[in-house]
Design a protein around this motif. Structure first.
Motif, PDB file in Angstrom:
ATOM      1  N   VAL A  92      38.567  34.690  69.388  1.00  0.00           N
ATOM      2  CA  VAL A  92      38.690  36.065  68.923  1.00  0.00           C
ATOM      3  C   VAL A  92      39.494  36.077  67.632  1.00  0.00           C
ATOM      4  O   VAL A  92      40.554  35.454  67.543  1.00  0.00           O
ATOM      5  CB  VAL A  92      39.405  36.950  69.973  1.00  0.00           C
ATOM      6  CG1 VAL A  92      39.588  38.363  69.450  1.00  0.00           C
ATOM      7  CG2 VAL A  92      38.647  36.943  71.279  1.00  0.00           C
ATOM      8  N   SER A  93      38.983  36.807  66.642  1.00  0.00           N
ATOM      9  CA  SER A  93      39.691  37.008  65.378  1.00  0.00           C
ATOM     10  C   SER A  93      39.799  38.507  65.126  1.00  0.00           C
ATOM     11  O   SER A  93      38.785  39.203  65.041  1.00  0.00           O
ATOM     12  CB  SER A  93      38.925  36.332  64.233  1.00  0.00           C
ATOM     13  OG  SER A  93      39.521  36.624  62.990  1.00  0.00           O
ATOM     14  N   ASP A  94      41.019  39.013  65.030  1.00  0.00           N
ATOM     15  CA  ASP A  94      41.239  40.442  64.811  1.00  0.00           C
ATOM     16  C   ASP A  94      40.914  40.780  63.359  1.00  0.00           C
ATOM     17  O   ASP A  94      41.549  40.284  62.441  1.00  0.00           O
ATOM     18  CB  ASP A  94      42.690  40.793  65.130  1.00  0.00           C
ATOM     19  CG  ASP A  94      42.980  42.279  65.012  1.00  0.00           C
ATOM     20  OD1 ASP A  94      42.029  43.077  64.822  1.00  0.00           O
ATOM     21  OD2 ASP A  94      44.167  42.644  65.128  1.00  0.00           O
ATOM     22  N   GLN A  95      39.918  41.616  63.157  1.00  0.00           N
ATOM     23  CA  GLN A  95      39.493  42.042  61.821  1.00  0.00           C
ATOM     24  C   GLN A  95      39.859  43.504  61.548  1.00  0.00           C
ATOM     25  O   GLN A  95      39.436  44.079  60.557  1.00  0.00           O
ATOM     26  CB  GLN A  95      37.982  41.864  61.676  1.00  0.00           C
ATOM     27  CG  GLN A  95      37.516  40.436  61.808  1.00  0.00           C
ATOM     28  CD  GLN A  95      37.985  39.597  60.643  1.00  0.00           C
ATOM     29  OE1 GLN A  95      37.732  39.925  59.497  1.00  0.00           O
ATOM     30  NE2 GLN A  95      38.680  38.518  60.934  1.00  0.00           N
ATOM     31  N   SER A  96      40.630  44.114  62.444  1.00  0.00           N
ATOM     32  CA  SER A  96      40.948  45.536  62.359  1.00  0.00           C
ATOM     33  C   SER A  96      41.589  45.920  61.027  1.00  0.00           C
ATOM     34  O   SER A  96      41.310  46.987  60.492  1.00  0.00           O
ATOM     35  CB  SER A  96      41.890  45.932  63.492  1.00  0.00           C
ATOM     36  OG  SER A  96      41.376  45.536  64.740  1.00  0.00           O
ATOM     37  N   HIS A  97      42.437  45.076  60.518  1.00  0.00           N
ATOM     38  CA  HIS A  97      43.156  45.371  59.279  1.00  0.00           C
ATOM     39  C   HIS A  97      42.285  45.204  58.041  1.00  0.00           C
ATOM     40  O   HIS A  97      42.621  45.699  56.978  1.00  0.00           O
ATOM     41  CB  HIS A  97      44.361  44.437  59.163  1.00  0.00           C
ATOM     42  CG  HIS A  97      43.942  42.995  59.072  1.00  0.00           C
ATOM     43  ND1 HIS A  97      43.472  42.302  60.165  1.00  0.00           N
ATOM     44  CD2 HIS A  97      43.889  42.152  58.038  1.00  0.00           C
ATOM     45  CE1 HIS A  97      43.158  41.067  59.788  1.00  0.00           C
ATOM     46  NE2 HIS A  97      43.396  40.952  58.513  1.00  0.00           N
ATOM     47  N   GLY A  98      41.172  44.518  58.156  1.00  0.00           N
ATOM     48  CA  GLY A  98      40.390  44.156  56.974  1.00  0.00           C
ATOM     49  C   GLY A  98      39.037  44.827  56.848  1.00  0.00           C
ATOM     50  O   GLY A  98      38.321  44.603  55.877  1.00  0.00           O
ATOM     51  N   ARG A  99      38.665  45.666  57.818  1.00  0.00           N
ATOM     52  CA  ARG A  99      37.363  46.318  57.775  1.00  0.00           C
ATOM     53  C   ARG A  99      37.508  47.788  58.140  1.00  0.00           C
ATOM     54  O   ARG A  99      38.387  48.169  58.893  1.00  0.00           O
ATOM     55  CB  ARG A  99      36.375  45.632  58.712  1.00  0.00           C
ATOM     56  CG  ARG A  99      36.124  44.182  58.291  1.00  0.00           C
ATOM     57  CD  ARG A  99      35.141  43.496  59.192  1.00  0.00           C
ATOM     58  NE  ARG A  99      35.137  42.080  58.937  1.00  0.00           N
ATOM     59  CZ  ARG A  99      34.157  41.434  58.310  1.00  0.00           C
ATOM     60  NH1 ARG A  99      33.106  42.086  57.874  1.00  0.00           N
ATOM     61  NH2 ARG A  99      34.231  40.138  58.130  1.00  0.00           N
ATOM     62  N   VAL A 100      36.595  48.589  57.593  1.00  0.00           N
ATOM     63  CA  VAL A 100      36.635  50.037  57.786  1.00  0.00           C
ATOM     64  C   VAL A 100      35.265  50.505  58.263  1.00  0.00           C
ATOM     65  O   VAL A 100      34.238  50.046  57.769  1.00  0.00           O
ATOM     66  CB  VAL A 100      37.020  50.745  56.461  1.00  0.00           C
ATOM     67  CG1 VAL A 100      36.954  52.245  56.584  1.00  0.00           C
ATOM     68  CG2 VAL A 100      38.419  50.303  56.021  1.00  0.00           C
ATOM     69  N   ARG A 101      35.267  51.441  59.226  1.00  0.00           N
ATOM     70  CA  ARG A 101      34.019  51.971  59.775  1.00  0.00           C
ATOM     71  C   ARG A 101      33.745  53.378  59.229  1.00  0.00           C
ATOM     72  O   ARG A 101      34.651  54.184  59.084  1.00  0.00           O
ATOM     73  CB  ARG A 101      34.083  52.012  61.307  1.00  0.00           C
ATOM     74  CG  ARG A 101      34.243  50.625  61.908  1.00  0.00           C
ATOM     75  CD  ARG A 101      34.340  50.619  63.424  1.00  0.00           C
ATOM     76  NE  ARG A 101      35.385  51.506  63.888  1.00  0.00           N
ATOM     77  CZ  ARG A 101      35.222  52.387  64.882  1.00  0.00           C
ATOM     78  NH1 ARG A 101      34.077  52.493  65.519  1.00  0.00           N
ATOM     79  NH2 ARG A 101      36.219  53.149  65.254  1.00  0.00           N
ATOM     80  N   ILE A 102      32.471  53.639  58.941  1.00  0.00           N
ATOM     81  CA  ILE A 102      32.018  54.923  58.410  1.00  0.00           C
ATOM     82  C   ILE A 102      30.856  55.396  59.274  1.00  0.00           C
ATOM     83  O   ILE A 102      29.956  54.611  59.590  1.00  0.00           O
ATOM     84  CB  ILE A 102      31.557  54.774  56.942  1.00  0.00           C
ATOM     85  CG1 ILE A 102      32.725  54.315  56.060  1.00  0.00           C
ATOM     86  CG2 ILE A 102      30.940  56.076  56.423  1.00  0.00           C
ATOM     87  CD1 ILE A 102      32.315  53.884  54.653  1.00  0.00           C
TER      88      ILE A 102
END
Length: 180
Positions: A92-102
């Motif tokens: 698992v790699s946390d990508q929460s800080h680096g991607r944005v959802r629209i």
């Protein structure tokens, strides 16, 4: 002075645009986990349920890769619990800080997307729950159909504002205006 800069949602100041057949909105930054490994969708769903993440969605991101998305920010202990549950079969790699959802929805959503991507968005070719990595103009994103006329676009944080501006211009051309 704090050791780290304070987190600011990148699209926090952007308006929701609404029109007769289109809605464009920034989604909560929440969580986005990249899972890679020798596991299938059902097994991954079981592990998510076991660690209390059953409300999160699973999106294919390539061969033996998935994104796990949700509206709530996760404490590191929940991510660690998922990593432990998957130990030996996936990482698992946390990508929460680096991607944005629209979010993009409405009867004209596919028409708007067709102006920037070459993905065949007809429901028979790109059904609900389907996800793909593609380009919108020059920006790479993950495109997911989350409903009959609803899509979610996930882009790298550094490109999110440019993507949103481009989508805003297209939504305005389809009759959308800032929601009051």
């Amino acid at each position: 002075m704090p050791d780290r800069p304070e987190h600011r949602p990148v699209l926090a100041g952007n308006a929701v645009l609404q029109g007769p057949g289109i809605r464009l909105e920034p989604l909560p930054e929440g969580h986005l986990l990249h899972v890679m490994g020798a596991i299938d969708d059902e097994g991954l769903a079981g592990h998510l349920s076991a660690v209390g993440l059953e409300a999160s969605t699973i999106r294919s991101a390539g061969y033996r890769q998935w994104f796990i998305a949700g509206d709530d920010a996760l404490p590191s202990s929940r991510i660690a619990a998922l990593s432990s549950a998957l130990q030996g079969s996936a990482f698992v790699s946390d990508q929460s800080h680096g991607r944005v959802r629209i979010g993009l929805s409405g009867p004209q959503a596919a028409e708007l997307l067709a102006k920037g991507t070459a993905v065949d968005l007809h429901p028979s070719a790109f059904s609900e729950g389907r996800s793909t990595v593609t380009l919108f103009g020059h920006i790479t994103l993950q495109l997911t159909r989350i409903g009959a006329d609803s899509f979610e676009l996930t882009a790298l944080r550094s490109f999110a504002e440019a993507l949103y501006e481009e989508l805003e211009a297209l939504a305005v051309s389809l009759g959308a205006a800032p929601e009051l």
